[in-house]
Design an enzyme around this catalytic site. Structure first.
Site, PDB file in Angstrom:
ATOM      1  N   ASP A  76      63.048  20.749  80.236  1.00 17.54           N
ATOM      2  CA  ASP A  76      62.514  20.324  78.938  1.00 17.54           C
ATOM      3  C   ASP A  76      61.006  20.510  78.902  1.00 17.54           C
ATOM      4  O   ASP A  76      60.449  21.015  77.932  1.00 17.54           O
ATOM      5  CB  ASP A  76      62.826  18.841  78.702  1.00 17.54           C
ATOM      6  CG  ASP A  76      64.317  18.559  78.660  1.00 17.54           C
ATOM      7  OD1 ASP A  76      65.085  19.496  78.364  1.00 17.54           O
ATOM      8  OD2 ASP A  76      64.700  17.410  78.929  1.00 17.54           O
ATOM      9  N   GLU A 129      69.784  11.936  77.420  1.00 23.39           N
ATOM     10  CA  GLU A 129      70.348  12.708  76.309  1.00 23.39           C
ATOM     11  C   GLU A 129      70.261  11.926  75.000  1.00 23.39           C
ATOM     12  O   GLU A 129      70.010  12.501  73.941  1.00 23.39           O
ATOM     13  CB  GLU A 129      71.795  13.098  76.603  1.00 23.39           C
ATOM     14  CG  GLU A 129      71.975  14.029  77.810  1.00 23.39           C
ATOM     15  CD  GLU A 129      71.154  15.300  77.713  1.00 23.39           C
ATOM     16  OE1 GLU A 129      70.963  15.820  76.594  1.00 23.39           O
ATOM     17  OE2 GLU A 129      70.665  15.775  78.771  1.00 23.39           O
TER      18      GLU A 129
HETATM   19 ZN    ZN Z   1      66.623  17.015  78.570  1.00 22.50          ZN
END
Ligand code: ZN
Ligand code: ADP
Ligand code: MG
Length: 606
Positions: A504, A428
């Site tokens: 992602d 993150e």
């Molecule tokens: Zn991610």
């Protein structure tokens, strides 16, 4: 409740009537004669088969006895008029005090038997047995088809005594629900202003995160009646009953407005129609259709608010989520560090605690746990302390409680271990730092390493349409770089990547493909579009219609690859350069679990 009692009374009355009729037909009718008539007939030996009760004698008259009785009553026993007299053989007479009766019977040689005076008891018993069987059978029957007694339990109407102080760690959700509460408290005020009040609010979050609790708290805060029903209760019944229940529920609620209708686990009734389950599919569709109809039909201004909860929003029928239905969604997430500390506090309110108990430490060792699990830990700890005859629950009891609950969760792969926590923190942090470093990236609002119900549930896929078509090429490129930042950070720090980046990568690839195939943003292929209406972000229902050659297809793939690689290199440069920032952010994240944008900027001095 009242309905239930009325229903039972009706049923008993009907059952008794049936039994009476039965007795009337099969029971032996008899004529009453006086005792003196009886004595005369006895002397004439015109009675037989006597049954002597305590206060009554039953028996049969002979044919002569019938004639004799008629004569005694002044009817000529000729063959014609005998047709008109009682031809009934069976008779009953009331017994009078007659001590010598038995002697007389013996002397005359009349067959008799005596029965105890409990004749009436026998009669009653012989009624009660079949009556109870009938009533019981009736109950089971009606309960099965969801009528009668079961109807009143189809939903629970009650006053809720849960309020916001009973809920912790859900401040954002509570804030979003304040408007609904205000409206329920004083509907008139909102009606005058003509504001649009949401009809339906959907609470989305992982199991045990407090969705049901929050719905109860809304009712408690607004102090309005709370109709609650579980989705599965709608669908488990025979055909047509589910739909009838929905109608019934709305009719009842409208009379009680302002009030809340809460459908817990709405996925049971609201899963997409035309699904694979064949049995009960039609019934399920009927119920869902009825629910949609009722939602459209009722006027929110009257003060009925629908709340629903689910941990599987992705399987809900899209029709349920349209405007005017459950169009407002509130995420009920796993609690963060502070939230968990508060939840420990709430559930320990009635527990006697030893001096060494530290909720902060307990919260720190329960990352990823939801409220239900924390409640469970407190419970386990109290049980352990009791088993050891302690005066108060100690820290060690809590720690053992955590171990027990965690062991259960580990089996189900639900707990984050410290290593995972570190990986997620760096991942993150990678996203955040790339984002901060790129001029066209979206600003960072919040970073969290708590598994978000929302993404774990695949819920962030659909972004607001307004944003989609206004994105420039550089913005899209920066977006891809930010998406790759998580994976690159893992690479740099740990030398390998985890599965954390799957979504992602999907999203990054999808954006790159849209740039090339839809928006003509590739220099090599020029300003051409190769697919019409390709959605920018993931849409599982989309299946591409190819209108280009194999050769073009290869070029397209190559260009997509180029775009992603360029973004990858850009992100990697940034993260290599800001390696120390990466460590700082990750460390704070591991400690605090959440950071908002301003905290991040403060930390990095941007
Ligand atoms: Zn991610
Ligand atoms: P869900 O409906 O999301 O599955 P529930 O509301 O049924 O979860 O939660 C189960 C129990 O766990 C609640 O009754 C409460 O005791 C506890 N709990 C869950 N979340 C919280 C919270 N945020 N604050 C306090 N207690 C909670
Ligand atoms: Mg629940």
């Amino acid at each position: 409740m009242k309905k239930k009692i009325t229903f039972i009374l009706y049923f008993i009355a009907a059952a008794l009537l049936v039994i009476l009729a039965h007795n009337y037909i099969t029971g032996r009718p008899s004529q009453d004669i006086s005792y003196s008539e009886f004595k005369k007939l006895l002397k004439e030996k015109n009675v037989e088969r006597l049954i002597v009760y305590e206060n009554r004698i039953e028996g049969e008259l002979t044919d002569d006895g019938i004639k004799s009785l008629a004569m005694m009553r002044g009817i000529q026993p000729d063959n014609k008029s005998i047709e008109n007299i009682q031809k009934e053989h069976t008779f009953t007479t009331n017994r009078v005090e007659d001590p010598r009766l038995v002697d007389e019977l013996d002397r005359l040689g009349v067959h008799y038997q005596s029965r105890s005076g409990y004749g009436w008891v026998m009669t009653v018993v012989s009624w009660i047995a079949p009556a109870s069987i009938l009533i019981l059978a009736g109950f089971f029957f009606f309960r099965r088809i969801g009528f009668g007694s079961a109807r009143s339990s189809l939903f629970v109407e009650k006053k809720s005594n849960v309020t916001f102080p009973d809920v912790a760690g859900l401040a954002v959700a509570e804030e979003e629900l304040k408007e609904v509460i205000e409206f329920l408290r004083t509907p008139a005020r909102f009606q005058n202003l003509g504001g649009r009040i949401p009809k339906g609010v959907l609470l989305v979050g992982p199991p045990g995160s407090g969705k049901t609790l929050l719905a109860q708290a809304v009712a408690g805060e607004a102090n309005v009646p709370f109709f609650s029903i579980t989705g599965s209760a709608f669908v488990e019944m025979f055909a047509g009953v589910g739909a009838a229940r929905v109608r019934n529920l709305f009719a009842r609620a409208e009379k009680k407005a302002p009030c809340i209708i809460f459908i817990d686990e709405i996925d049971a009734v609201g899963k997409a129609r035309g699904g694979s389950d064949i049995s009960g599919a039609e019934e399920h569709e009927q119920t869902l259709t009825q629910l949609l109809t009722e939602m459209d039909g009722f006027d929110a201004q009257k003060g009925v608010i629908m709340l629903a909860a689910t941990n599987r929003p992705e399987i809900l029928d899209q029709a349920l989520l349209r405007p005017g239905r459950f169009d407002r969604h509130i995420v009920v997430d796993r609690p963060d560090l502070e939230g968990r500390e508060q939840i420990f506090g709430i559930h320990s309110r009635n527990v006697r605690l030893a001096g060494d108990v530290d909720f902060k430490k307990l919260a720190a060792s329960t990352p990823g746990m939801v409220g239900a699990e924390i409640a469970n830990i407190v419970n386990e700890a109290a049980l352990l302390a009791a088993r050891r005859n302690k005066q108060a629950v100690e820290m060690s009891d809590f720690q053992e409680g955590i171990e027990r609950v965690a062991a259960g969760l580990e089996k189900r792969n639900k707990l984050i271990n410290p290593k995972e926590k570190e990986i997620v923190a760096y991942h993150e942090a990678g996203h955040a730092i790339v984002s901060l470093s790129l001029p066209n990236a979206d600003p960072v609002h919040k970073i969290s390493i708590i598994p978000r119900g929302i993404s774990a549930l695949g819920y962030t896929v659909h972004l607001p349409t307004e944003d989609r078509y206004l994105l420039t090429e550089s913005e899209l490129l920066d977006k891809i770089a930010v998406l790759l930042g998580g994976r690159i950070s893992e690479e740099i720090i740990f030398g390998e990547v985890s599965t954390a980046s799957q979504r992602d990568l999907e999203e990054a690839t999808e954006i790159a493909r849209s740039m090339v195939q839809t928006y003509g943003m590739s220099d090599k292929l020029g300003p051409l579009t190769f697919e019409k209406g390709r959605p920018l972000f993931l849409d599982t229902k989309y299946s591409p219609l190819k209108e280009y050659s194999e050769h073009t297809a290869m070029q397209l793939d190559e260009e997509v690859h180029n775009i992603v690689t360029r973004a990858y290199q850009k992100a990697r440069e940034i993260l290599m350069e800001r390696r120390s920032d990466l460590d700082r952010v990750a460390r704070v994240l591991m400690e605090k679990e959440v950071m908002d944008g301003s905290e991040l900027e403060e930390l990095l001095g941007n």
